[in-house]
Design a protein around this motif. Structure first.
Motif, PDB file in Angstrom:
ATOM      1  N   ARG A 167       1.320 -14.786   7.337  1.00 19.41           N
ATOM      2  CA  ARG A 167       2.586 -15.426   6.979  1.00 19.41           C
ATOM      3  C   ARG A 167       2.962 -15.078   5.543  1.00 19.41           C
ATOM      4  N   GLY A 168       4.232 -14.745   5.336  1.00 18.59           N
ATOM      5  CA  GLY A 168       4.705 -14.468   3.977  1.00 18.59           C
ATOM      6  C   GLY A 168       6.021 -15.181   3.738  1.00 18.59           C
ATOM      7  N   LEU A 169       6.031 -16.063   2.774  1.00 18.43           N
ATOM      8  CA  LEU A 169       7.277 -16.777   2.455  1.00 18.43           C
ATOM      9  C   LEU A 169       7.796 -16.260   1.123  1.00 18.43           C
ATOM     10  N   HIS A 170       9.053 -15.847   1.129  1.00 22.71           N
ATOM     11  CA  HIS A 170       9.630 -15.262  -0.082  1.00 22.71           C
ATOM     12  C   HIS A 170      11.028 -15.825  -0.358  1.00 22.71           C
ATOM     13  N   SER A 171      11.269 -16.170  -1.606  1.00 18.20           N
ATOM     14  CA  SER A 171      12.629 -16.480  -2.029  1.00 18.20           C
ATOM     15  C   SER A 171      12.886 -15.816  -3.378  1.00 18.20           C
ATOM     16  N   THR A 172      14.079 -15.278  -3.535  1.00 12.05           N
ATOM     17  CA  THR A 172      14.417 -14.691  -4.839  1.00 12.05           C
ATOM     18  C   THR A 172      14.609 -15.791  -5.886  1.00 12.05           C
ATOM     19  N   GLY A 173      14.744 -17.045  -5.409  1.00 11.99           N
ATOM     20  CA  GLY A 173      14.873 -18.147  -6.360  1.00 11.99           C
ATOM     21  C   GLY A 173      16.009 -17.906  -7.324  1.00 11.99           C
ATOM     22  N   GLU A 174      15.758 -18.116  -8.603  1.00 15.29           N
ATOM     23  CA  GLU A 174      16.789 -17.922  -9.636  1.00 15.29           C
ATOM     24  C   GLU A 174      16.556 -16.622 -10.410  1.00 15.29           C
ATOM     25  N   LEU A 175      15.556 -15.814  -9.999  1.00 19.52           N
ATOM     26  CA  LEU A 175      15.192 -14.586 -10.706  1.00 19.52           C
ATOM     27  C   LEU A 175      14.848 -14.891 -12.165  1.00 19.52           C
ATOM     28  N   ASP A 176      14.290 -16.068 -12.366  1.00 19.48           N
ATOM     29  CA  ASP A 176      13.919 -16.491 -13.716  1.00 19.48           C
ATOM     30  C   ASP A 176      12.430 -16.154 -13.926  1.00 19.48           C
ATOM     31  N   GLU A 188      -5.860 -18.711   4.383  1.00 15.02           N
ATOM     32  CA  GLU A 188      -4.770 -19.123   5.291  1.00 15.02           C
ATOM     33  C   GLU A 188      -3.963 -17.918   5.763  1.00 15.02           C
ATOM     34  N   MET A 189      -4.367 -16.723   5.351  1.00 18.50           N
ATOM     35  CA  MET A 189      -3.583 -15.504   5.625  1.00 18.50           C
ATOM     36  C   MET A 189      -2.104 -15.754   5.296  1.00 18.50           C
ATOM     37  N   LEU A 190      -1.885 -16.280   4.087  1.00 19.39           N
ATOM     38  CA  LEU A 190      -0.560 -16.714   3.666  1.00 19.39           C
ATOM     39  C   LEU A 190      -0.213 -16.137   2.289  1.00 19.39           C
ATOM     40  N   ILE A 191       1.034 -15.698   2.161  1.00 18.54           N
ATOM     41  CA  ILE A 191       1.555 -15.222   0.872  1.00 18.54           C
ATOM     42  C   ILE A 191       2.765 -16.090   0.535  1.00 18.54           C
ATOM     43  N   GLN A 192       2.896 -16.465  -0.717  1.00 19.48           N
ATOM     44  CA  GLN A 192       4.110 -17.151  -1.156  1.00 19.48           C
ATOM     45  C   GLN A 192       4.603 -16.477  -2.432  1.00 19.48           C
ATOM     46  N   SER A 193       5.836 -15.998  -2.381  1.00 23.08           N
ATOM     47  CA  SER A 193       6.390 -15.238  -3.500  1.00 23.08           C
ATOM     48  C   SER A 193       7.730 -15.838  -3.885  1.00 23.08           C
ATOM     49  N   TYR A 194       7.881 -16.157  -5.156  1.00 24.98           N
ATOM     50  CA  TYR A 194       9.097 -16.838  -5.609  1.00 24.98           C
ATOM     51  C   TYR A 194       9.621 -16.197  -6.896  1.00 24.98           C
ATOM     52  N   GLY A 195      10.940 -15.987  -6.949  1.00 26.68           N
ATOM     53  CA  GLY A 195      11.572 -15.654  -8.219  1.00 26.68           C
ATOM     54  C   GLY A 195      11.719 -14.179  -8.526  1.00 26.68           C
ATOM     55  N   SER A 196      11.330 -13.294  -7.583  1.00 30.25           N
ATOM     56  CA  SER A 196      11.500 -11.860  -7.802  1.00 30.25           C
ATOM     57  C   SER A 196      12.065 -11.235  -6.542  1.00 30.25           C
ATOM     58  N   GLY A 197      12.943 -10.259  -6.699  1.00 35.05           N
ATOM     59  CA  GLY A 197      13.464  -9.547  -5.538  1.00 35.05           C
ATOM     60  C   GLY A 197      12.924  -8.145  -5.482  1.00 35.05           C
ATOM     61  N   TYR A 198      11.964  -7.819  -6.347  1.00 39.93           N
ATOM     62  CA  TYR A 198      11.595  -6.422  -6.536  1.00 39.93           C
ATOM     63  C   TYR A 198      10.391  -5.973  -5.708  1.00 39.93           C
ATOM     64  N   GLY A 199      10.513  -4.869  -5.027  1.00 37.96           N
ATOM     65  CA  GLY A 199       9.447  -4.100  -4.364  1.00 37.96           C
ATOM     66  C   GLY A 199       8.189  -4.883  -4.038  1.00 37.96           C
ATOM     67  N   GLY A 200       7.121  -4.511  -4.727  1.00 39.41           N
ATOM     68  CA  GLY A 200       5.807  -5.057  -4.426  1.00 39.41           C
ATOM     69  C   GLY A 200       5.736  -6.579  -4.546  1.00 39.41           C
TER      70      GLY A 200
END
Ligand code: SAT
Ligand code: MN
Length: 581
Positions: A167-176, A188-200
């Motif tokens: 599972r991977g949850l991603h939001s660009t958020g505010e790019l702050d 949990e085989m889980l990724i959570q990514s917040y605040g970036s829209g870039y590549g990796g």
């Protein structure tokens, strides 16, 4: 659309309850969906259409100027025990990380669409492939996932069949940058990514799943998830070998994977299976087989031209997404070393003037489907993968490391890989050109303690007698005036040929304390303007410098304390003793 998989349905519902999107869109991966997303982004100004007659179906995306590379200092491995992440990762306890991330994700998709993106890493029918689902509020991520992975309905069907997925949850958020985190929860085989829209940071199938989570999973299941290209080399006589090679980001993996033999090497052929990631499994015969989990490339653009990489140059003339390149007067993408013309708009969208520095960001990227590569190998779709003859490690090093050498055996090869060092590049935020240890080119991507990872690598030595030979190369040696000693690019084929000859047992070698080096005449130098003393220095082993290197490696290994496998320090000591002799 929805799914019959109860866990996935529940996760999507729970995520929507937390992030509160206006809409939920389940992605089928079809062309109509892709087109609609492109239109949406063109309308919002997230994409710019490039010159339609010279670059059909090509678009430019400008990311936020503070969001142009991976952010290693904001990337965490959140395993229950700090020792599982090791000194090579930032660590946060899963409880604390969940608290922080839940607070960031709360309501973050208000006014936005939540895209549910099922994907498969690897050929859809391969036993070695693994599926995941990324939930993202970014249409840019969605279209890139379509180009980079096997995304959509077939992946969802496999998930429903198998019943499990990352599972991977991603939001660009505010790019702050102050509200930016890339979190991995391997248990949990889980990724959570917040605040970036870039590549990796945002295309979670790539580094986050296929390397960080996969390296954790692989160490438990007995395989390897590596930062390696995969290529096929075919001799004029039709003999084929498969090579996997690890280099740090922006050190030429894409160029090597797509190498075009120079005229002097008539009859040789290189075909590409992958340019960034390899998953390696032992088969029933004890051979190490590789698949490329990806189906597209996210490559560095600057420096790409018909001389350095004709295949890449040709493949990005259509159906490609460019990120952070410049524009010329004809509304075509432009980057440093592309051609003799000048840019008019820089990567930020500002008028460009001479003396302003680079027009394209040094880490600007193209995204394309791998099938557009003129040297694409259809074996990239073979569920069984390909048997690997040689593993190559390399780094960007001005000094010390010779052009090529071969490890004595598997155990020595693991030491060679574990000792890789390289000068940093623009692929990550931070100083460029600083030499740092980058074991197996996995420093930013290994989701487990390097000590455990090396132990796992060593364990292959007892599991099979048909393992690949291990080599180290360095295309980046410079003289004292900063000039490169080796021409690189297509000429690297000459080194690959020596490697294949060694694997086939056709040539001898000079034994040195650091491994086997080519004998004079065994690397074909016909047609190269290269002075004999340059060749000598490319193939020399300076014992005093290597003793310092071994000492430095000892200091680095010491950081891993009891997690360091004793076999690895014994191997290092063996090399050190031989250097002192
Ligand atoms: O942005 S990525 O991490 O996917 C590219 C790279 O650094 O290799
Ligand atoms: Mn990479």
């Amino acid at each position: 659309m929805s799914t019959t998989n109860v866990a996935l349905r529940k996760w999507v519902q729970d995520t929507a309850a937390l992030t509160k999107p206006d809409r939920i869109q389940w992605c089928d991966g079809g062309d109509a969906e892709y087109e609609a997303l492109i239109q949406l982004m063109l309308g919002r100004g997230d994409l710019i259409r490039l010159n339609g007659s010279t670059y059909p179906n090509c678009y430019l995306h400008r990311s936020d100027p503070s969001d142009v590379a991976r952010v290693e200092h904001l990337t965490f491995v959140c395993a229950p025990e700090k020792a599982e992440a090791g000194p090579n990762n930032n660590w946060m306890s899963p409880g604390e990380a969940h608290l922080q991330m839940d607070a960031l994700f709360d309501g973050c998709m208000r006014g936005r669409t939540m895209y549910v993106i099922p994907y498969c890493m690897g050929p859809i029918d391969s036993p070695y492939a693994r599926c995941g689902v990324e939930i993202s509020d970014s249409p840019y991520v969605t279209v890139n996932m379509k180009l980079m992975t096997r995304m959509g309905a077939p992946a969802l069907r496999r998930i429903e069949r198998e019943g499990h997925f990352a599972r991977g949850l991603h939001s660009t958020g505010e790019l702050d940058p102050d509200r930016r985190f890339i979190m991995h929860f391997p248990h949990e085989m889980l990724i959570q990514s917040y605040g970036s829209g870039y590549g990796g940071n945002a295309l979670l199938g790539k580094k986050c799943h296929a390397l960080r989570l996969a390296s954790w999973q692989a160490s438990r299941e007995g395989w390897l998830a590596e930062h390696m290209l995969i290529l096929e080399i075919e001799s004029p006589e039709g003999e084929k070998h498969y090579i996997a090679a690890a280099f740090p980001s922006a050190c030429g993996k894409t160029n090597l994977a797509m190498l075009i033999p120079p005229e002097s090497q008539a009859g040789w052929k290189i075909r590409t299976l992958g340019d960034d990631i390899a998953w390696l499994h032992l088969d029933g015969d004890g051979r190490l087989r590789a698949i490329n989990p990806e189906s597209g490339y996210f490559g560095v653009v600057p420096g790409t031209n018909p001389k350095t990489n004709r295949n890449a140059f040709d493949m990005i003339q259509r159906d490609a997404i460019f990120t952070n390149v410049a524009l010329n007067a004809a509304n075509e993408p432009w980057w440093e070393d592309k051609d003799k013309f000048e840019p008019v708009i820089d990567w930020r969208g500002k008028p460009w003037q001479k003396g302003n520095g680079a027009a394209a960001h040094p880490n600007s990227r193209f995204t394309v489907s791998a099938r557009q590569n003129p040297s694409y190998s259809p074996l990239a779709d073979d569920p069984a993968g390909v048997p690997i003859s040689a593993i190559i490690f390399g780094g960007r090093r001005r000094e010390l490391a010779p052009l090529v050498y071969q490890a004595r055996d598997w155990r020595h090869g693991v030491l060679v890989g574990a000792s890789v060092a390289s000068e940093t590049t623009a692929a990550a935020i931070g100083a460029v050109g600083v030499t740092r240890r980058d074991p197996m080119a996995m420093k930013p991507f290994c989701g487990i303690n390097f000590g455990d990872y090396w132990r796992h690598w060593l364990s292959f030595g007892t599991r099979s007698s048909k393992l690949p030979q291990i080599f180290h190369v360095n295309w980046f040696r410079q003289d004292k005036d900063g000039r490169f000693l080796w021409p690189g690019f297509g000429e690297n084929l000459r080194v690959l040929r020596w490697i294949v000859d060694r694997c086939a047992g056709r040539v001898g070698a000079r034994e040195t304390p650091i491994g086997f080096l080519p004998l004079a005449g065994d690397i074909d130098l016909k047609g190269l303007q290269i002075a004999p003393e340059v060749v000598n220095s490319l193939l020399s082993v300076d014992h005093a410098s290597w003793q310092r290197e071994m000492n430095d490696i000892a200091g680095y290994f010491a950081e891993f304390g009891a997690a360091l496998p004793s076999e690895l320090s014994e191997e290092r000591q063996r090399v050190e003793r031989e250097l002192a002799r």
